[in-house]
Design an enzyme around this catalytic site. Structure first.
Site, PDB file in Angstrom:
ATOM      1  N   CYS A  50       0.838  -1.199   0.000  1.00 25.60           N
ATOM      2  CA  CYS A  50       0.000   0.000   0.000  1.00 25.60           C
ATOM      3  C   CYS A  50       0.875   1.252   0.000  1.00 25.60           C
ATOM      4  CB  CYS A  50      -0.918   0.002   1.222  1.00 25.60           C
ATOM      5  SG  CYS A  50      -1.788   1.565   1.458  1.00 25.60           S
TER       6      CYS A  50
ATOM      7  N   CYS B  86       0.542   3.382   3.141  1.00 26.64           N
ATOM      8  CA  CYS B  86       1.250   2.776   4.283  1.00 26.64           C
ATOM      9  C   CYS B  86       2.746   3.068   4.178  1.00 26.64           C
ATOM     10  CB  CYS B  86       0.996   1.275   4.335  1.00 26.64           C
ATOM     11  SG  CYS B  86      -0.639   0.821   4.964  1.00 26.64           S
TER      12      CYS B  86
ATOM     13  N   ASP C  42      -1.069  16.511  -2.170  1.00 29.60           N
ATOM     14  CA  ASP C  42      -1.292  15.540  -3.242  1.00 29.60           C
ATOM     15  C   ASP C  42      -0.223  15.726  -4.321  1.00 29.60           C
ATOM     16  OD1 ASP C  42      -4.065  13.849  -4.283  1.00 29.60           O
ATOM     17  OD2 ASP C  42      -2.477  14.274  -5.728  1.00 29.60           O
TER      18      ASP C  42
ATOM     19  N   HIS D  22      -3.850   1.134   8.409  1.00 29.65           N
ATOM     20  CA  HIS D  22      -4.447   0.811   7.114  1.00 29.65           C
ATOM     21  C   HIS D  22      -5.911   0.432   7.296  1.00 29.65           C
ATOM     22  CE1 HIS D  22      -4.501  -0.413   2.874  1.00 29.65           C
ATOM     23  NE2 HIS D  22      -5.405  -1.282   3.306  1.00 29.65           N
TER      24      HIS D  22
ATOM     25  N   ASN E  84     -13.424   9.797  -1.984  1.00 24.85           N
ATOM     26  CA  ASN E  84     -13.733   8.841  -3.043  1.00 24.85           C
ATOM     27  C   ASN E  84     -13.765   7.437  -2.442  1.00 24.85           C
ATOM     28  OD1 ASN E  84     -13.788  10.851  -5.020  1.00 24.85           O
ATOM     29  ND2 ASN E  84     -11.590  10.699  -5.389  1.00 24.85           N
TER      30      ASN E  84
ATOM     31  N   THR F 134      -8.648   5.356  -6.236  1.00 27.45           N
ATOM     32  CA  THR F 134      -7.537   4.642  -6.865  1.00 27.45           C
ATOM     33  C   THR F 134      -6.571   4.068  -5.842  1.00 27.45           C
ATOM     34  OG1 THR F 134      -6.279   6.699  -7.074  1.00 27.45           O
ATOM     35  CG2 THR F 134      -7.655   6.062  -8.942  1.00 27.45           C
TER      36      THR F 134
ATOM     37  N   HIS G 214      -6.584   2.863   0.484  1.00 19.00           N
ATOM     38  CA  HIS G 214      -6.279   3.197   1.880  1.00 19.00           C
ATOM     39  C   HIS G 214      -7.009   4.517   2.097  1.00 19.00           C
ATOM     40  CE1 HIS G 214      -2.981   3.661   5.232  1.00 19.00           C
ATOM     41  NE2 HIS G 214      -3.857   4.650   5.384  1.00 19.00           N
TER      42      HIS G 214
ATOM     43  N   HIS H 158      -8.525   7.985   2.478  1.00 21.12           N
ATOM     44  CA  HIS H 158      -7.940   9.326   2.489  1.00 21.12           C
ATOM     45  C   HIS H 158      -9.036  10.333   2.227  1.00 21.12           C
ATOM     46  CE1 HIS H 158      -7.586   7.455  -1.462  1.00 21.12           C
ATOM     47  NE2 HIS H 158      -7.769   8.659  -1.985  1.00 21.12           N
TER      48      HIS H 158
ATOM     49  N   HIS I 236      -9.709  13.977   0.763  1.00 20.56           N
ATOM     50  CA  HIS I 236      -9.164  15.083  -0.022  1.00 20.56           C
ATOM     51  C   HIS I 236      -9.674  16.410   0.546  1.00 20.56           C
ATOM     52  CE1 HIS I 236      -8.047  12.663  -3.751  1.00 20.56           C
ATOM     53  NE2 HIS I 236      -8.932  11.843  -3.210  1.00 20.56           N
TER      54      HIS I 236
END
Ligand code: AMP
Length: 111
Positions: free
Chosen positions: A4, A7, A30, A46, A84, A92, A95, A97, A99
């Protein structure tokens, strides 16, 4: 998880531009920003997505948004928070996240 990418970033094995860190999460810029300001809030543990995350950890991450957008200078003009989820949701990296996107007027709808 060994394969990952987030990770590996949390572990320090892949470099990142960190804007915030505590015991439970990091916030990084990003690598392919969608707007002048684009950071990702990433839990250190994770967990795949918003459907699998521990609710206390999720609340902790959300509670740090104000501190982070204040630091980024986008609190007053506004910003967008996006999570997302899954393939149809455009996730995509599997893990979780969050934004935070801002620094310009954002279009809507996003798709
Ligand atoms: P998502 O499509 O919601 O899974 O978002 C994944 C995000 O991670 C994308 O906006 C990528 O640009 C970003 N990303 C991928 N690899 C890295 C990295 N090494 N450092 C920072 N951001 C990354």
């Amino acid at each position: 998880m060994s394969d990952c990418i987030f990770c590996k970033i949390v572990a320090g094995d892949i470099p990142c531009d960190k804007v915030y860190e505590d015991d439970l999460m990091i916030a990084i810029k990003d690598v392919a920003p969608a707007a002048p300001v684009h950071v990702l809030l990433i839990p250190k543990v994770h967990t795949e997505n918003i459907l699998t995350v521990d609710s206390k950890l999720c609340l902790h991450m959300l509670s740090k948004i104000k501190q982070i957008v204040d630091k980024l200078g986008i609190a007053e003009k506004g910003f967008r928070v996006v999570i997302n989820t899954g393939d149809d949701g455009g996730q995509t990296v599997k893990h979780l996240h969050i934004h935070i996107i801002g620094g310009k007027v954002l279009g809507w709808p996003p798709c």
